[in-house]
Design an enzyme around this catalytic site. Structure first.
Site, short mmCIF file in Angstrom:
data_model
loop_
_atom_site.label_atom_id
_atom_site.label_comp_id
_atom_site.label_asym_id
_atom_site.label_seq_id
_atom_site.Cartn_x
_atom_site.Cartn_y
_atom_site.Cartn_z
N SER A 100 -1.65 -8.39 -9.96
CA SER A 100 -1.45 -7.19 -10.52
C SER A 100 -2.77 -6.38 -10.14
O SER A 100 -3.19 -6.05 -9.16
CB SER A 100 -1.25 -7.27 -12.05
OG SER A 100 -0.71 -5.82 -12.41
N HIS A 101 -3.26 -5.89 -11.44
CA HIS A 101 -4.63 -5.00 -11.23
C HIS A 101 -5.81 -5.85 -11.21
O HIS A 101 -6.68 -5.18 -11.06
CB HIS A 101 -4.67 -4.01 -12.67
CG HIS A 101 -4.91 -5.06 -13.80
ND1 HIS A 101 -3.70 -5.61 -14.21
CD2 HIS A 101 -5.54 -5.28 -14.55
CE1 HIS A 101 -3.76 -6.47 -15.20
NE2 HIS A 101 -5.09 -6.10 -15.64
N LYS A 115 4.40 -15.30 -10.42
CA LYS A 115 5.25 -15.09 -11.72
C LYS A 115 6.75 -15.30 -11.30
O LYS A 115 7.21 -14.94 -10.17
CB LYS A 115 4.99 -13.43 -11.72
CG LYS A 115 5.68 -12.78 -12.98
CD LYS A 115 5.01 -11.35 -12.96
CE LYS A 115 5.99 -10.49 -13.49
NZ LYS A 115 5.66 -8.97 -13.39
N ASP A 173 -1.35 0.66 -9.40
CA ASP A 173 -1.89 -0.63 -9.45
C ASP A 173 -1.64 -1.67 -8.05
O ASP A 173 -0.82 -1.25 -7.20
CB ASP A 173 -1.85 -1.46 -10.54
CG ASP A 173 -0.51 -2.04 -11.07
OD1 ASP A 173 0.54 -1.45 -10.19
OD2 ASP A 173 -0.48 -3.01 -11.32
N ASP A 193 0.17 -4.12 -7.62
CA ASP A 193 1.59 -4.62 -7.19
C ASP A 193 2.50 -3.32 -7.58
O ASP A 193 3.79 -3.51 -7.49
CB ASP A 193 2.02 -5.88 -8.02
CG ASP A 193 1.96 -5.56 -9.55
OD1 ASP A 193 1.12 -4.78 -9.93
OD2 ASP A 193 2.63 -6.25 -10.23
N ASP A 199 3.41 -1.57 -10.29
CA ASP A 199 4.15 -1.32 -11.75
C ASP A 199 3.34 -0.60 -12.67
O ASP A 199 4.11 0.14 -13.51
CB ASP A 199 4.60 -2.85 -12.24
CG ASP A 199 3.56 -3.48 -12.50
OD1 ASP A 199 2.22 -3.21 -12.31
OD2 ASP A 199 3.73 -4.71 -12.97
N ARG A 200 1.93 -0.34 -12.46
CA ARG A 200 1.36 0.70 -13.30
C ARG A 200 1.33 2.10 -12.54
O ARG A 200 1.45 2.24 -11.70
CB ARG A 200 -0.13 0.03 -13.73
CG ARG A 200 0.06 -1.10 -14.24
CD ARG A 200 -1.56 -1.63 -14.79
NE ARG A 200 -1.44 -2.89 -15.36
CZ ARG A 200 -2.33 -3.07 -16.29
NH1 ARG A 200 -3.59 -2.41 -16.35
NH2 ARG A 200 -2.34 -4.45 -16.76
N LYS A 224 8.06 -2.66 -15.31
CA LYS A 224 7.55 -1.36 -15.28
C LYS A 224 7.47 -0.66 -13.76
O LYS A 224 7.42 -1.64 -13.07
CB LYS A 224 6.22 -1.26 -16.00
CG LYS A 224 5.20 -2.41 -15.49
CD LYS A 224 4.01 -2.07 -16.45
CE LYS A 224 2.74 -2.98 -15.86
NZ LYS A 224 3.03 -4.34 -16.49
#
Ligand code: G16
Length: 545
Positions: free
Chosen positions: A113-114, A126, A279, A281, A283-284, A378
């Site tokens: 992710s971030h 994941k 971010d 990946d 999703d943010r 998200k």
């Protein structure tokens, strides 16, 4: 012995955190570390034989090597087909959509992710289930148990699958279909929002914007959706090329890490009207106006309040869910709309059951996450497109939209103070101290603040009645203010103590105060109640979000 069977030793530290297993690249490159975790996933799944799995990642360092290993292991474990994002790329929301669209058994998402990338950065794995969402705790617990006793894994002999060209390949008996990572997701976005209205907004001389892909996975998605389909000049999309180390930057869309975008949006001599970033990946999301930041908790509330301007939600929304530390701004909207608002633990996986059972349409988190029932993750670009659609309909600025929302619902002043890279024992001591004071706190008065309730948050899933304990300490004051404490589940170095502080202000005359100043009494109290200085030696947070 089967020639595909390899002996291994179990690892004791493969417990998935808030969002999968995240460790530094060095861990994942250690002999059998990745292999063990993947085998633990496979051993925990029923119906793996002959199934379809989705595979892809955010393109960070070690993504391509990990994909080759996972493909060989999937083939040796009897998987029927793998749908692989071209070049190993799939944003997290796109992966969620692909799993759902092609009715896969699940997907393996390679992302931290971030967190930073590169040889000295982080990597992550994941598993998402067939609804497209992160594996629920029952499954992650089973994977962890499996990992603690794993003695062997299965892998096909070394061979390299071409992953850069679209098409179908065979690896032993297994089919590999290399798919376009963008097209399905772009179509989904086009069917959700009013693209002609957004296109008109983008073309208008009065409007300008900047989207920062942060050298991460959303570059190709933004180029297709914002550029090709919505006509945005590609100069308005920055850091478009996904890089394995995100250009050495931290791919986290917030005010301190998205520096290039923030300096554009806070340029007094002519900032664009709208700014956004995603971010690592995808999703943010972070939303900015000209010299204006939209708090993610407010973003959720505003999107929920305005759902009906979006074609996909014109019939209204069923309910909203927010993670416990997220501000209560969305609760006010739910109350007005007469729909339920659920409070869940931190982690998108807790929204899955509510979404699957049609209890909610929107959900969001303070950690720059927002999304809806179109997928089970998200979704950064979804939020960006939502804001663009909203601006197109309202013909108003980001700041005005937010201020009008506060005028109607009140403002939840909100801030998160992070103490990062603490020795684990110091962070544990803080949480232990808080837990031991829970019974003493209710009724205590500190100047104008009186504690009404203090507890350790336990969530009982309303759908399957599963119980998740120890989800953060809540201190709730009788004026509705809150202080929340919890330890991050996504860091890879030591522990991160997060303190979330919130105060509601209904008086419109007081909606323009400095956030940290207006929260000062609560911030000071949060440090005092948790004995942060005494137990960690830190006199101030390392980050304020
Ligand atoms: C993950 C989870 C989110 C969570 C966030 C922060 O986000 O998917 O649900 O809110 O971590 O978690 P923590 O406070 O435990 O660090 P992401 O974007 O990192 O996958």
């Amino acid at each position: 012995m089967d020639s595909n069977l390899k002996r291994t030793q179990p690892f004791k530290d493969q417990q998935p955190g808030t969002s999968g297993l995240r460790k530094s690249v060095k861990y994942f490159k250690a002999e059998n570390y990745l292999q063990n975790f993947i085998q633990s996933i496979f051993n925990s799944l029923e119906d793996l034989e002959g199934s379809t799995l989705v595979l892809g990642g955010d393109g960070r360092f070690f993504n391509r090597e990990a994909i080759q290993i996972i493909l060989r292991m999937a083939a040796a474990n009897g998987v029927g087909e793998v749908l692989l994002g071209q070049a190993g790329i799939l944003s997290t929301p796109a992966a969620s959509h692909v799993i759902r669209k092609y009715k896969a058994l699940g997907g393996i998402l390679l992302t931290a992710s971030h967190n930073p990338g590169g040889p000295d950065g982080d990597f992550g794995v994941k598993f998402n289930i067939s609804n497209g969402g992160p594996a629920p705790e029952k499954l992650t617990d089973a994977i962890f148990e499996e990992s603690k006793q794993l003695k062997e894994y299965k892998i096909e002999k070394a061979q390299v699958t071409p992953i850069d060209q679209l098409g179908s390949f065979k690896l032993a008996e297994m089919n590999i279909k290399v798919i376009d990572p963008v097209i399905d997701y772009a179509d989904l976005m086009e069917s959700t929002f009013d693209f002609p209205a957004i296109k008109e907004l983008i073309a208008s001389a009065d409007f300008s914007m900047c989207y920062d892909a942060m050298s991460a996975v959303t570059g190709p998605y933004a180029t297709e959706i914002l550029g090709s389909r919505l006509g945005l000049d590609t100069n308005a999309i920055i850091n478009t090329q996904p890089l394995m180390n995100f250009g050495g930057r931290h791919p986290d869309p917030n005010l301190s890490t998205a520096k290039q975008l923030v300096s554009k949006m806070y340029d007094k001599k002519g900032a664009p009207n709208f700014g956004a970033a995603s971010d690592g990946d995808g999703d943010r999301h972070m939303i900015l106006g000209d010299y204006f930041f939209v708090n993610p908790s407010d973003s959720l509330a505003i999107l929920a309040a305005n759902a009906q301007v979006i074609p996909a939600y014109e019939e209204g929304i069923k309910g909203i869910a927010r993670s416990m530390p997220t501000s209560q701004a969305a609760d006010k909207v739910a109350e007005k709309l007469g729909i339920p608002c659920f409070e869940t633990p931190t982690g998108w996986k807790f929204f899955g059951n509510l979404l699957d059972n049609d209890q909610i349409t929107f959900c969001g988190e303070e950690s720059f996450g927002g999304g809806a029932n179109h997928i089970r993750e998200k979704d950064g670009l979804w939020a960006v497109l939502f804001w663009l659609n909203l601006i197109a309909v309202k013909q108003d600025s980001v700041e005005n939209i937010v201020r009008k929302h506060w005028a109607e619902y009140g403002r939840n002043y909100y801030s998160r103070h992070d103490y990062e890279r603490l020795p684990n024992k110091d962070a544990d001591n803080v949480m232990r101290h808080l837990k031991s004071s829970l019974t003493l706190l209710p009724g205590m008065q500190f100047d104008t603040l009186r504690i009404d309730k203090a507890d350790d948050f336990t969530y009982i899933d309303p759908i399957d009645n599963s119980i998740s304990e120890n989800q953060g300490i809540r201190i709730i004051f009788d004026n509705g203010s809150r202080i929340i404490y919890r330890l991050s589940g996504t860091g890879t170095e030591g522990a991160t103590l997060r303190i979330y502080i919130e105060r509601f202000e209904g008086d419109i005359e007081k909606h323009d105060l400095d956030i940290q100043e207006t929260l000062t009494d609560l911030i000071q109290l949060s440090v005092k109640l948790a004995k942060v200085v005494e137990l960690t030696g830190k006199s101030k947070p390392s980050a304020i979000v």
